[in-house]
Design a protein around this motif. Structure first.
Motif, short mmCIF file in Angstrom:
data_model
loop_
_atom_site.label_atom_id
_atom_site.label_comp_id
_atom_site.label_asym_id
_atom_site.label_seq_id
_atom_site.Cartn_x
_atom_site.Cartn_y
_atom_site.Cartn_z
N SER A 16 36.28 43.51 -1.45
CA SER A 16 34.72 43.73 -1.36
C SER A 16 34.40 44.86 -0.41
O SER A 16 35.11 45.14 0.41
CB SER A 16 33.99 42.15 -0.85
N TYR A 17 33.53 45.46 -0.65
CA TYR A 17 32.97 46.76 0.06
C TYR A 17 32.33 46.10 1.62
O TYR A 17 31.86 45.21 1.53
CB TYR A 17 31.88 47.39 -0.87
N LEU A 18 32.43 47.05 2.31
CA LEU A 18 32.35 46.69 3.90
C LEU A 18 30.99 45.85 4.02
O LEU A 18 30.84 44.91 4.60
CB LEU A 18 32.48 47.77 4.62
N PHE A 19 29.88 46.65 3.26
CA PHE A 19 28.58 46.14 3.68
C PHE A 19 28.21 44.66 3.04
O PHE A 19 27.45 43.85 3.34
CB PHE A 19 27.64 47.11 3.13
N SER A 20 29.10 44.48 1.97
CA SER A 20 28.75 43.15 1.26
C SER A 20 29.61 42.12 2.06
O SER A 20 28.97 40.69 2.35
CB SER A 20 29.85 42.99 0.04
N ASP A 21 30.53 42.43 2.82
CA ASP A 21 31.38 41.33 3.71
C ASP A 21 30.15 40.96 5.06
O ASP A 21 29.97 40.02 5.32
CB ASP A 21 32.30 41.87 4.60
N ILE A 22 29.62 42.02 5.57
CA ILE A 22 28.50 42.02 6.61
C ILE A 22 27.38 41.11 6.19
O ILE A 22 26.78 40.34 6.61
CB ILE A 22 28.12 43.29 6.82
N GLY A 23 26.98 41.38 4.86
CA GLY A 23 25.81 41.00 4.39
C GLY A 23 25.93 39.39 4.04
O GLY A 23 25.08 38.61 4.59
N LYS A 24 27.14 39.12 3.55
CA LYS A 24 27.45 37.75 3.49
C LYS A 24 27.54 37.13 4.92
O LYS A 24 26.79 35.71 5.19
CB LYS A 24 29.13 37.46 2.65
N LYS A 25 28.06 37.44 5.92
CA LYS A 25 27.98 36.85 7.24
C LYS A 25 26.54 36.50 7.91
O LYS A 25 26.30 35.78 8.35
CB LYS A 25 28.56 37.95 8.26
N VAL A 26 25.67 37.80 7.41
CA VAL A 26 24.35 37.69 7.74
C VAL A 26 23.54 36.54 7.25
O VAL A 26 22.75 35.82 7.59
CB VAL A 26 23.82 39.26 7.90
N ARG A 27 23.95 36.52 5.90
CA ARG A 27 23.34 35.31 5.04
C ARG A 27 23.58 34.07 5.51
O ARG A 27 22.58 33.20 5.61
CB ARG A 27 23.39 35.60 3.57
N THR A 28 24.91 33.78 5.63
CA THR A 28 25.38 32.43 6.22
C THR A 28 24.76 32.11 7.56
O THR A 28 24.12 31.04 7.70
CB THR A 28 26.81 32.67 6.23
N PHE A 29 24.54 33.14 8.56
CA PHE A 29 23.98 32.68 9.71
C PHE A 29 22.43 32.67 9.54
O PHE A 29 21.98 31.75 10.20
CB PHE A 29 24.22 34.16 10.59
#
Ligand code: PLP
Length: 395
Positions: A16-29
């Motif tokens: 997965s692309y870097l920003f998708s990983d970040i997006g996932k973490k932010v959405r979960t939070f």
């Protein structure tokens, strides 16, 4: 069941692309804490609207598209002459003379950087680490051999050719000012790369997407340095210069004189584009032409100045806190050493959980980025001030 074969090279790239990983973490939070306001100083997208002269030009172009007499269909694959000429005039600002035929307009530097791989064979690829991830992933997708050029605090995040590079025929990616570190090559440093490239029969792919942010003496184009037209392709974009991230417009310069394998690279790129690309919309090209005019450049530089004031706010805070950083001067990016020896992702979580500020973990840009973190100045002034305020209390 499918019996087809896939491109096995895709297994070599991170899923997965870097920003998708970040997006996932932010959405979960954010779903766990819907009441907390998150400030995004992570993804490198602009927030200010297009300049008035761009809007005027595009509005006029839309009206032309609504009239039978001025309607246009497919745009030329390499860009309308009016835009290729406007880009050539833009280069004159830096003392660089290009023929419009050497300029190939497209819908993005990302597309061009990804697509350029099509015209090359199996060369060894040199890629700075850390850097914008598209160079690496697009080469891995095509099964290329990649070697990293370590960029670190010792070399000011600006790797230069050294004695370990004993081969020839390399394809060398350089990004200046660099995403993510904000470091920018001076002319004498680029001259080292150019003379190395000429000596070893190598090609430089130079990404100048952040040229408008340069303050000081660093060159805006590699062609400001002697010899570059013999060995360098340059990719540039209006995304960060003129706020075109959602509008799309970029270009690649392939100097007429570069040949390899008995063919001109410019002819190869033209053939590739004519086959797989059908041209940038007329309306966008008129907007881009306006952005590159004298008035347009002035208006766009005021957007850049706004972001650079944000960068100065973040830089002041980091200085005050004694946190080591680079960038933020000729670049909208600030590249900092995570305080207290924290890892990049640990620092990401620390900021998200405690003050809801989102940045980008350095290791997402390469191994050398471990322990570093990128903040961007592309937010609104209010958000940047609020983020600085929160960081001041936490760090
Ligand atoms: N090159 C670099 C170094 C970038 O950071 C980016 C975008 O973030 C791009 C190219 C992509 O530009 P474009 O929006 O024209 O595809």
């Amino acid at each position: 069941m499918m019996k087809i074969k896939i491109n096995e090279n895709f297994k070599k790239i991170k899923p997965s692309y870097l920003f998708s990983d970040i997006g996932k973490k932010v959405r979960t939070f954010s779903s766990a804490h819907p009441d907390l306001k998150i400030i995004r100083l992570g993804i490198g997208d602009v927030t200010l609207p297009l300049s008035p002269c761009v809007i005027d030009a595009m509005t006029k172009a839309v009206a032309e598209m609504g009239e039978k007499s001025s309607f246009r269909g497919y745009a030329p694959e390499y860009g309308y002459d009016f835009l290729r000429e406007a880009i050539a005039r833009h280069y004159e600002r830096f003392g660089v003379s290009l023929s419009p035929e050497e300029i190939f307009v497209s819908d993005g530097a990302k597309s061009d950087l990804g697509n350029l791989v099509d015209i090359f064979g199996d060369n060894e690829i040199l890629i700075p680490d850390p850097v914008y991830p598209v160079y690496l992933d697009s080469n891995l997708m095509s099964g290329r051999r990649v070697r990293f050029l370590a960029a670190n605090a010792e070399n000011g995040f600006l790797p230069l050719p050294d004695e370990s590079l004993t081969g020839e025929g390399y394809i060398i990616y350089l990004c200046s000012p660099n995403n993510p570190t904000g470091a920018a090559y001076e002319k004498n440093e680029l001259a080292e790369w150019i003379s190395f490239a000429i000596k070893t029969g190598s090609l430089i792919i130079y990404d100048s997407a952040y040229e408008a942010y340069i303050q000081g003496s660093a060159p805006h184009s590699i062609y400001e340095v002697e010899g570059a037209k013999e060995c360098a392709i340059e990719v540039c974009s209006l995304s960060k210069t003129a706020g075109f991230t959602g509008t799309r417009c970029a270009w690649t310069v392939v100097p007429a004189g570069i040949t390899a394998g008995g063919l001109s690279l410019s002819a190869l790129w033209a053939r590739r584009q004519a086959t797989k690309y059908n041209g940038l919309p007329y309306v966008v090209q008129r907007g881009a032409e306006a952005a590159l005019s004298d008035e347009g450049r002035k208006q766009c530089m005021s957007l850049v100045a706004y972001y650079m004031e944000n960068a100065a706010l973040i830089a002041d805070l980091l200085k005050k806190k004694g946190i080591w950083f680079t960038g933020g001067r000729s670049s909208p990016y600030l590249w900092l050493k995570c305080p207290g020896g924290m890892g990049s992702w640990a620092f990401f979580d620390y900021l998200l959980e405690n003050i809801q500020v989102v940045g980008t973990p350095g290791e997402g840009f390469g191994e050398e980025g471990k322990g570093y973190f990128r903040l961007t100045a592309f937010g609104s002034r209010e958000d940047t001030e609020e983020a600085v305020h929160r960081m001041e209390a936490l760090l």
